[in-house]
Design an enzyme around this catalytic site. Sequence first.
Site, mmCIF file in Angstrom:
data_model
loop_
_atom_site.group_PDB
_atom_site.id
_atom_site.type_symbol
_atom_site.label_atom_id
_atom_site.label_comp_id
_atom_site.label_asym_id
_atom_site.label_seq_id
_atom_site.Cartn_x
_atom_site.Cartn_y
_atom_site.Cartn_z
ATOM 1 N N GLU A 1 0.819 -1.215 0.000
ATOM 2 C CA GLU A 1 0.000 0.000 0.000
ATOM 3 C C GLU A 1 0.854 1.266 0.000
ATOM 4 O O GLU A 1 0.519 2.247 -0.659
ATOM 5 C CB GLU A 1 -0.966 -0.007 1.188
ATOM 6 N N GLU B 1 2.056 1.671 -3.541
ATOM 7 C CA GLU B 1 0.983 2.033 -4.468
ATOM 8 C C GLU B 1 0.536 3.480 -4.284
ATOM 9 O O GLU B 1 0.186 4.152 -5.247
ATOM 10 C CB GLU B 1 -0.202 1.080 -4.290
ATOM 11 N N GLU B 2 0.567 3.960 -3.029
ATOM 12 C CA GLU B 2 0.098 5.336 -2.787
ATOM 13 C C GLU B 2 1.188 6.374 -2.979
ATOM 14 O O GLU B 2 0.909 7.502 -3.389
ATOM 15 C CB GLU B 2 -0.473 5.453 -1.364
#
Lengths: 309, 309
Positions: free
Chosen positions: B189, B192-193
């Site tokens: 995460e 991805e962010e």
Amino acid sequence: MAPSVFLSHLLPLVRGSLCRKAPCPSRTAVRRSQFLSVEGNRVLAGTVDRFGGVTVDLTESGLPEDISEGAFGRLLGDSLVQWRAEGKVAVWLRVPISLSRCAAAASTHGFTFHHAKHDHAVLALWLGEGESRLPGFATHQVGVAGAVLDESNGKVLVVQDRNKTKNAWKFPGGLSDPGENIGATAVREVFEETGVRSEFRSLLSIRQQHCHPGAFGMSDMYVICRLSPLTHAINFCTRECLRCEWLDLAELTRTSDTTPITSRVARLLLHGLEQGFSEIDLSMEELPAVYSGRFYQLYHRQLPPTLKS
Amino acid sequence: MAPSVFLSHLLPLVRGSLCRKAPCPSRTAVRRSQFLSVEGNRVLAGTVDRFGGVTVDLTESGLPEDISEGAFGRLLGDSLVQWRAEGKVAVWLRVPISLSRCAAAASTHGFTFHHAKHDHAVLALWLGEGESRLPGFATHQVGVAGAVLDESNGKVLVVQDRNKTKNAWKFPGGLSDPGENIGATAVREVFEETGVRSEFRSLLSIRQQHCHPGAFGMSDMYVICRLSPLTHAINFCTRECLRCEWLDLAELTRTSDTTPITSRVARLLLHGLEQGFSEIDLSMEELPAVYSGRFYQLYHRQLPPTLKS
């Protein structure tokens, strides 16, 4: 397992929208779609969220209770033509169990089960580009064990499971009931299995397991809490337990008649008993939930007074 | 919320049995029931576990694909007469989505949805005495945030969510994919962010929330991990994030532009940076799973070398 970076970029956004809308479409409607028509065909009434997802609740759609699979399949097919033409990205169908035949009809259009509870099922179909970015449903059960330690004599409450081939000493525990807090589960399960009343002190350990045979193939989060005894008399459940004893903690760290995790936590407890429980505890504090104003329980290492808010 | 003591005594036992059997009835059959008859009626073929639960898988039952709701309802009704006469305590029905009409028929006999996934639903009916003691399904989703701290300069990676009204600094994160470990979710995460590569160091905090609007009304377990950066260049996801920065940790502990949990964890990290991360970490170790021989990840406070196994 992980979606591609590009796809996952939308995940929390889509999750954030559809998750909130799926359970209660009527409250979350942005606009109510009309019985518009494509070439004169009727279209199912649904609620549309700002991300382009349509939710149709068959309990609110005015469908006749005896609608046939064929008739619903045609109505849904016409509706999909409309929704695709409108550029909708997803469709959610809330199907009461009495209208389950509509789920079979929906499956012929590519719908699959998202989840089901009690008297209804929720199906979903991704209409957007590429792989579905719809949010999943709950993936974990939560089991909680309670290590009840009597600091006055260094004894800990352990049981042997009647239904296991190897009768290993372990801490009493079980699955959390829906909506039950971790500490409450530990105290309840300890009492139900052993008859001993106790109070929550801290969270000691967490284990995550996947494809769990005891969880219908889902994942399992197993939490072990430290508890203090309020009573000492043992009245254990003979259906669950073969034996139940106050065992010397040092003995529990040495015996082979236990599980790896019980032995590990026993050593953790021994360390806490000798050096202070601040060495091993995650303490619990309550903080306000941002969106609801309610309070939730947060577990982490104790902060020094100077750093507490 | 909690069942009565008496009822709950059987819970883990019933859970232990039916949980294991429900997902794969054929592999767990104790004996295959025949097409026995009561007053000459046919009875659905099912597998019986040692606790007296019957599992019927409609994909294996040889039912005609076009069986009507009425015909299945009568067959199920005759079967229930037989199972009750035999003293069975529960019935599980595994219904493929194409035969969903059978779920509607089952509901007229008192069956409700236990869960549904993808192409099938599982319904259950308790036949035993008193309140149902059947195990539930997964109750929690697991969300993971990653606090990436650069120890060389005391800066931590934070984002502002594009989709929130209040643009508060928080740690990047998201929901675990099915079967994904906590640390892997945090690292995925964060990348991805923010575009930053990192590695898992420890588990810092856990929060449990119930009736979560982002979880279809189910519960949410939110875990915050401590990560170390492997890269530093930010390339954040503009669909999810409004801003993304390496923020001074001390500043994050002071600002009001953040959430209560982020502020709390920032203070925890500052304490770790100043006093050593052993003050705040739950470290991860792998232990063998008793029944499967596989390894699972266990999180708890570091043990002194003398107490490690």
